[in-house]
Design a protein around this motif. Structure first.
Motif, PDB file in Angstrom:
ATOM      1  N   GLU A   1      -7.858   0.212   7.203  1.00  0.00           N
ATOM      2  CA  GLU A   1      -6.486   0.606   7.839  1.00  0.00           C
ATOM      3  C   GLU A   1      -5.277   0.222   7.177  1.00  0.00           C
ATOM      4  O   GLU A   1      -4.541   1.288   6.979  1.00  0.00           O
ATOM      5  N   THR A   2      -5.174  -0.990   6.993  1.00  0.00           N
ATOM      6  CA  THR A   2      -4.032  -1.421   6.289  1.00  0.00           C
ATOM      7  C   THR A   2      -4.071  -1.714   4.539  1.00  0.00           C
ATOM      8  O   THR A   2      -3.291  -1.735   4.015  1.00  0.00           O
TER       9      THR A   2
ATOM     10  N   THR B   1       2.240  -0.841   4.150  1.00  0.00           N
ATOM     11  CA  THR B   1       1.867  -2.483   4.347  1.00  0.00           C
ATOM     12  C   THR B   1       2.244  -3.195   3.129  1.00  0.00           C
ATOM     13  O   THR B   1       1.822  -2.723   2.170  1.00  0.00           O
TER      14      THR B   1
ATOM     15  N   THR C   1       0.230   3.653   3.400  1.00  0.00           N
ATOM     16  CA  THR C   1       0.609   2.869   4.871  1.00  0.00           C
ATOM     17  C   THR C   1       2.069   2.142   4.819  1.00  0.00           C
ATOM     18  O   THR C   1       2.519   1.753   5.894  1.00  0.00           O
TER      19      THR C   1
ATOM     20  N   ASP D   1       0.836  -1.176  -0.031  1.00  0.00           N
ATOM     21  CA  ASP D   1       0.027   0.025   0.082  1.00  0.00           C
ATOM     22  C   ASP D   1       0.866   1.285  -0.061  1.00  0.00           C
ATOM     23  O   ASP D   1       1.887   1.481   0.786  1.00  0.00           O
TER      24      ASP D   1
END
Length: 567
Positions: free
Chosen positions: A521-522, A460, A458, A455
Motif C-alpha cells: 500500500e505505501t 508517502t 501515494t 512514492d
C-alpha cells in the motif's frame, strides 16, 4: 405472342444450363488450410532479439494449421533483410553475424497442398560485446588496465497473478581481461558519457555511449570498440589553447554540452554542435564564470528534453551549490541550435521558495549523484534529480534528495528532502538507484540499504534507517556501481531487481541482485537482501580477482537502457 413464349422458354433453358455448370464447378473448389490463431500466430518467435557480435541465435518458430495440424505437408523459407537464403529450407535457422547493426529475419511456411504461404519477421540487434557490461579499472605497476564482464540473458518461466510468461534475467559467464593495450598510467576512475538516444526514432540513429578513463592523461574511448577517440586535452582544439598546467579531475558530459574541472579549480565549458557526435565542439580555454574556482563538479544526465537542463557544482570560496545551465537542444534534426544553447554555461545560485539549503553549506559535501526519475518510466522527460551526502566533523551523515529546474535566467529547487543517516564511521562509496528510489552505502566492509524520496502515487515520504545489506566482506569496499533497471515491459508489474557491483580492496569483485520487500500500500521497504550473481559456478579462479582495483562502472550502452535492459 407466340414469339414471346418462345423467348421465355429459351431464357429458362439457358438459366437451367448455367445453373448446372455452376453446380459442377462448385464440386471442385479447395478448402483453405489456415494457421491456428491467425496468419502471424507463430510461437517461440519474438518480434525482437538482442545478441553480441559472433553470438549464435537459434530461431525455432512453432505453428499449427487448422488442417493437417499433426504432420502438415509444408515447405520453409528464410529471408535475411528481404533476401532469400536459398540454403535454409528447414524449420529452424541459426543467425550469426560478426558485424553490429539491426537485421530483419523473416520466416515463411507454405502449405504445399494449397500453395498458401504464411510469414512473420523479427529484428535481431547485433551489438558489440563491449556495449553493455561491467567495467573494472585496475592498476598494474602504474599501468591502467581495463577488464570487462559481459552480461548475457537467460529465459525462464514465471507465473504472476495466474498468468505464466517468459522472463529474462542477466547472467555472467564471460570475462575479458586487459582489453585495451597502452591505455595510460596512474588510473583514478571511470565515467560514462551517454549521449543522445533518439528516443522517438525521429532520426533513425542509435548513439552508444563513450567511456572516459581518468588517469594521468584522460582518454575518451569508443563505447563499442574501446578504441581511443580523443584525449581530453585535445578537446581544446589547438595545443596552444590548452590552459597552462591543465590536469582534469572531474567532468560532466551530456549530449549537448561538456564541462571539465581541473586541479586548479577552474571549469572549462564546451557547447557541442551535434547530438550524435561526442566531440562536435571545443572547450573554451577561459575558466567558467570569470574564472570562478570550484571545489566540485558533479556528473549530469540529460535525456533529450528540457527537463534535465542543469549541471551541479560546488564553489570553492563559500561552499555553495550552484547550477550551470545546459539548455542546448536539436529541433527537427541533430544539430544543436545556437538559439537554444546561447545561455548554456551561465552559473546561478540555486533558489528556493522558503529555505536556503544550498548557500554557504556548513557541512562537508561528500558526494552528489544525478538520479533522473520519471514516474511513468519515460526517461526522456525525467527531471534533474540529485542525491547528495553531507557530513559534519563527528561523521554524522545527512542525505539530500532534490530536484532542480533551469531556465535562461535562474536555477530553482522544486522539491527537497533531508534525512539523517546517523554516524558512518568509514564511508567508502555509494550506488544510487534513482528509478527504484534507494541507495546502497559502503561503510568499511559492510553494505547498507537506504530508501529515499517519496512514492509518486501515494505521497508517502521515505524516512527510514540504514539497514545492513548482506554479511560483512573479508576486505574493505573500494567501489560500487549499479544497474537501475525498472519494471518488466510485459506486465509492468513484476519488477526486476536492481543489480549491484561491489569491488573490494583485495581485488575481488561481486555482482548481486538486490531483493526488496515492500508494503504493497505505501511502497515502504520492510526488508532488503542480496543474492550473489557473480562470481558463479562458471567463473574461473583467475576471474575472481582483478588485482589493485581503482574503480568499477556499469556501462549503459545507450540512454535507452538507463531504465530497462533491452534483452
Amino acid at each position: 405472342m407466340k414469339k414471346v413464349w418462345i423467348y421465355a422458354v429459351i431464357t429458362a433453358f439457358v438459366g437451367i444450363l448455367s445453373g448446372c455448370l455452376d453446380n459442377n464447378n462448385s464440386y471442385d473448389y479447395k478448402q483453405i488450410n489456415e494457421m491456428q490463431g491467425g496468419a502471424n500466430n507463430f510461437g517461440n518467435f519474438s518480434t525482437e532479439y538482442s545478441v553480441f557480435s559472433g553470438q549464435e541465435l537459434k530461431l525455432e518458430p512453432t505453428f499449427k494449421f487448422t488442417m493437417d495440424s499433426i504432420s502438415p505437408d509444408v515447405s520453409y523459407e528464410w529471408y535475411l533483410n528481404h533476401k532469400l537464403l536459398t540454403e535454409e529450407t528447414g524449420p529452424t535457422y541459426t543467425f550469426l553475424s560478426d558485424r553490429g547493426g539491426t537485421y530483419e529475419v523473416t520466416f515463411a511456411v507454405q502449405d504445399n497442398k494449397t500453395g498458401v504461404k504464411f510469414s512473420s519477421s523479427t529484428f535481431v540487434k547485433v551489438r558489440s560485446v563491449y556495449q553493455r557490461g561491467w567495467v573494472i579499472l585496475s592498476e598494474e605497476n602504474g599501468r591502467s588496465v581495463l577488464h570487462f564482464i559481459i552480461p548475457d540473458t537467460y529465459k525462464y518461466s514465471v507465473t504472476y497473478n495466474g498468468t505464466t510468461f517468459m522472463r529474462d534475467s542477466l547472467v555472467y559467464h564471460e570475462v575479458r581481461r586487459d582489453i585495451v593495450p597502452d591505455l595510460g598510467t596512474n588510473p583514478v576512475g571511470l565515467m560514462n558519457n551517454i549521449g543522445d538516444m533518439d528516443y522517438s526514432g525521429d532520426y533513425g540513429i542509435e548513439v552508444y555511449d563513450e567511456l572516459v578513463v581518468k588517469q594521468d592523461t584522460w582518454v575518451e574511448l569508443n563505447g563499442n570498440t574501446f578504441e581511443r577517440e580523443v584525449y581530453t586535452y585535445q578537446e581544446f582544439g589547438d595545443v596552444s589553447q590548452v590552459p597552462e598546467d591543465f590536469s582534469p579531475v572531474e567532468a560532466a558530459m551530456t549530449y549537448s554540452a561538456k564541462a571539465v574541472r581541473d586541479k586548479n579549480g577552474q571549469i572549462y565549458w564546451e557547447n557541442k554542435g551535434d547530438v550524435t557526435d561526442f566531440h562536435a565542439g571545443f572547450y573554451t580555454p577561459v575558466g567558467l564564470n570569470n574564472n570562478t574556482l570550484f571545489s566540485r563538479l558533479f556528473e549530469a544526465y540529460k535525456f533529450n528534453q528540457h527537463y534535465t537542463n542543469v549541471f551541479l557544482a560546488l564553489t570553492k570560496e563559500d561552499n555553495s551549490f550552484v547550477g550551470i545551465l545546459d539548455l542546448g537542444y536539436a529541433y527537427g534534426g541533430t544539430t544543436i541550435t545556437e538559439n537554444s544553447s546561447y545561455s548554456s554555461g551561465n552559473v546561478y545560485a540555486i533558489t528556493e521558495e522558503s529555505a536556503t539549503h544550498f548557500s554557504n553549506v556548513e557541512k562537508e559535501v561528500v558526494d552528489a549523484r544525478p538520479v533522473p526519475y520519471e514516474s511513468s518510466n519515460d526517461i526522456s522527460s525525467a527531471e534533474a534529480c540529485w542525491v547528495a551526502l553531507l557530513k559534519n566533523d563527528a561523521n554524522q551523515y545527512d542525505l539530500w534528495y532534490f530536484t532542480l529546474k533551469g531556465s535562461k535566467t535562474k536555477v530553482t529547487c522544486e522539491d527537497f528532502y533531508e534525512n539523517s543517516l546517523g554516524v558512518i564511521s568509514d564511508y567508502r562509496d555509494m550506488a544510487v538507484f534513482g528509478n527504484k528510489r534507494y541507495t546502497v552505502i559502503a561503510n568499511g566492509n559492510q553494505l547498507y540499504y537506504y530508501q529515499f524520496g517519496s512514492d509518486y502515487w501515494t505521497g508517502t515520504e521515505y524516512k527510514g534507517n540504514l539497514q545492513p545489506l548482506g554479511e560483512a566482506f573479508p576486505s574493505k569496499i573500494k567501489s560500487l556501481s549499479c544497474i537501475d533497471v525498472e519494471n518488466n515491459t510485459y506486465l509492468q508489474k513484476y519488477p526486476y531487481n536492481g543489480q549491484l557491483g561491489v569491488a573490494l580492496e583485495d581485488g575481488s569483485f561481486y555482482i548481486f541482485g538486490v531483493e526488496e520487500t515492500k508494503n504493497e500500500e505505501t511502497g515502504v521497504c520492510t526488508g532488503a537482501k542480496i543474492k550473489q550473481l557473480f562470481p558463479n559456478e562458471t567463473t574461473s579462479e583467475e576471474n575472481k580477482n582483478f588485482g589493485k582495483i581503482v574503480d568499477v562502472l556499469y556501462k549503459l550502452g545507450r540512454g535507452m537502457d538507463y531504465m530497462s535492459f533491452s534483452f
